[in-house]
Enzyme design. Sequence first.
Site, mmCIF file in Angstrom:
data_model
loop_
_atom_site.group_PDB
_atom_site.id
_atom_site.type_symbol
_atom_site.label_atom_id
_atom_site.label_comp_id
_atom_site.label_asym_id
_atom_site.label_seq_id
_atom_site.Cartn_x
_atom_site.Cartn_y
_atom_site.Cartn_z
ATOM 1 N N ALA A 1 47.629 16.852 17.709
ATOM 2 C CA ALA A 1 48.907 17.568 17.859
ATOM 3 C C ALA A 1 49.598 17.188 19.164
ATOM 4 O O ALA A 1 50.802 16.907 19.190
ATOM 5 C CB ALA A 1 48.680 19.076 17.786
ATOM 6 N N GLU B 1 36.120 17.527 -0.313
ATOM 7 C CA GLU B 1 35.342 18.458 0.516
ATOM 8 C C GLU B 1 35.398 19.839 -0.127
ATOM 9 O O GLU B 1 36.100 20.048 -1.121
ATOM 10 C CB GLU B 1 35.890 18.480 1.942
ATOM 11 N N ASP C 1 41.232 27.782 26.499
ATOM 12 C CA ASP C 1 42.156 27.916 27.638
ATOM 13 C C ASP C 1 43.589 28.211 27.177
ATOM 14 O O ASP C 1 44.295 29.005 27.795
ATOM 15 C CB ASP C 1 42.217 26.623 28.475
ATOM 16 N N HIS D 1 30.937 25.835 10.453
ATOM 17 C CA HIS D 1 30.706 24.715 9.547
ATOM 18 C C HIS D 1 29.324 24.895 8.944
ATOM 19 O O HIS D 1 28.366 25.192 9.651
ATOM 20 C CB HIS D 1 30.799 23.377 10.285
ATOM 21 N N ARG E 1 34.207 26.539 2.535
ATOM 22 C CA ARG E 1 33.264 26.488 3.656
ATOM 23 C C ARG E 1 32.666 27.853 4.010
ATOM 24 O O ARG E 1 31.489 27.958 4.333
ATOM 25 C CB ARG E 1 34.054 25.940 4.840
ATOM 26 N N HIS F 1 32.741 26.213 14.399
ATOM 27 C CA HIS F 1 33.435 24.946 14.144
ATOM 28 C C HIS F 1 34.932 25.004 14.406
ATOM 29 O O HIS F 1 35.486 24.080 14.997
ATOM 30 C CB HIS F 1 33.181 24.565 12.691
ATOM 31 N N ARG G 1 39.841 28.358 6.799
ATOM 32 C CA ARG G 1 40.590 27.103 6.664
ATOM 33 C C ARG G 1 39.984 26.212 5.573
ATOM 34 O O ARG G 1 38.765 26.039 5.505
ATOM 35 C CB ARG G 1 40.563 26.340 7.996
HETATM 36 C C1 SIN Z 1 33.924 17.881 7.892
HETATM 37 O O1 SIN Z 1 34.069 16.673 7.889
HETATM 38 O O2 SIN Z 1 33.100 18.473 7.208
HETATM 39 C C2 SIN Z 1 34.812 18.702 8.783
HETATM 40 C C3 SIN Z 1 36.202 18.529 8.387
HETATM 41 C C4 SIN Z 1 37.011 19.710 8.798
HETATM 42 O O3 SIN Z 1 36.567 20.524 9.607
HETATM 43 O O4 SIN Z 1 38.114 19.858 8.281
#
Ligand code: SIN
Length: 528
Positions: A20, A120, A213, A234, A282, A341, A376
């Site tokens: 970013a 994913e 921060d 994660h 996740r 994560h 997320r």
């Molecule tokens: C991952 O590669 O599992 C992490 C990717 C993410 O946090 O979006």
Amino acid sequence: MSTPTWEAAADLVVVGTGVAGLTAALDAAEAGLRVVVVTKDAAEEGSTRWAQGGVAVVLGDIPGDTLDAHIADTLAAGGGLNDEAAVATIIRGGPAAVRRLRERGALFDARGSRLERTREGGHSAFRVVHAGGDATGAEIERALVAAARGLALLTGHLAVDAVRDTSGRVAGLAVLDDEGRPGLLRAPAVLLASGGYGQLYASTTNPGTSTGDGVALALRAGATAADLEFVQFHPTVLYTGPAVGRRPLVTEAVRGEGAVLRDRTGTRFMVGIHPLADLAPRDVVAAAITRRMAETGADCMFLDATALDGFAERFPTVFASCREAGIDPRREPIPVTPAAHYACGGIVADVDGRTSVPGLYAAGEVARTGLHGANRLASNSLLEGLVVAERAVRAIAADLAVPRSAPSGLIVPAPAVAVADRGIVQRAMSVFAGIGRDAAGLAAASDVVEAATRLATPIDRAGVEDAALTLLAQAVLAAAGTRRETRGCHVRTDFPERDDVWQRSSLAVALDECGRPVVTADLLAGVA
Ligand code: SIN
């Protein structure tokens, strides 16, 4: 902060050199703004370079995949707390943003002219573009750092506080330079792109720079934060015994390519928990692993990738971490455990990066735009960083074009702040505020942090970071204690069900007159 010993001026100060920050800095320079970028380490040292899986984006060349499907997956993962308009804007902005990133030199894995995709958790399609197999963040960082050569980049410079004028508008940034000297960067716009706060926990995928921060600075400047209780764990970091600090990530793409989770008896335990089984979102997988570990008294679970072809070539980063730990993922399951994560919450900002403080903008993990809701969707974070950074620069250029009077009477937040020992904070958060929290544990964590806290004026990086972590611990605990339900990454063992009463509740946190974070409002419902 002490009296500045040096000063410089710019139109825009960008804090952070991840996806970013550097995207914004490059766009700002192209737009003719005088931009200065500050980062407390070397340019490559933030979270972006550690991202493995990739960038989730619909480029129109995968039969059956659509932007609407990506939006639907994002909303499903987010547990009902996403801002639907923000989701649509950011996801729809993805293809153009990825195109511009490629024009800036980022090289994604491709067969001929067609980008490769992986999948994913929570994605209904193979739509995640990647680079270097599992080194996507490192490639993006390399390309952006190379493109940013020639920009005013102050490495080793730590953002301490936003400086405002008497109207409350941002007038610059107080920093500590690479020799620890206080300085003032005068600017009518400051964009925070300083990442998250994974270091709040003893075990995290985040680098040492992720100490919150930016969120702390924004809160002290009067901004609002939200969704702080949704710290994403994660599901799979490499387990090599009890350890603290940054742990090697085992990307979800390994499961996307067919690996499965097993307990120590070899039983697959994700089947039946969610229709997507091992590729559930996740939060579901991380919670299931945590439960199975508790049920079986195990320290870890196992990711079985032995049936995958070409593991070493497809996942060179994971392979190297495993080999370093004496594990051969081609022949044996990888021991894995969840770790902190990603901060789904952060400073409340719109999709143009504007916060509630005039002149203060935020993009990337530091910001809460509403894209992520309670959890997320994998690989939406690099995407958000790209899209919101670009939009923020357009907003900043427009805002700066509006005539305004010269700043008068600069205000810096009070120098003395609450500071606790980082190790104590991390232990308390890990024991009481990880996956599975309850009222008693959250209260105990608050007591531990409180007892360890003293008022101090940070004079160096460690002090500023410790103060940020202390503030974030107080804020996360306040939000987590208020939300009496289980939703997304926020798992309450004393309120194990999702409760519709909270369906549209995004908890906002601000500082009270004593500088303590308090839950101030229900952002979406507008209820105090
Ligand atoms: C991952 O590669 O599992 C992490 C990717 C993410 O946090 O979006």
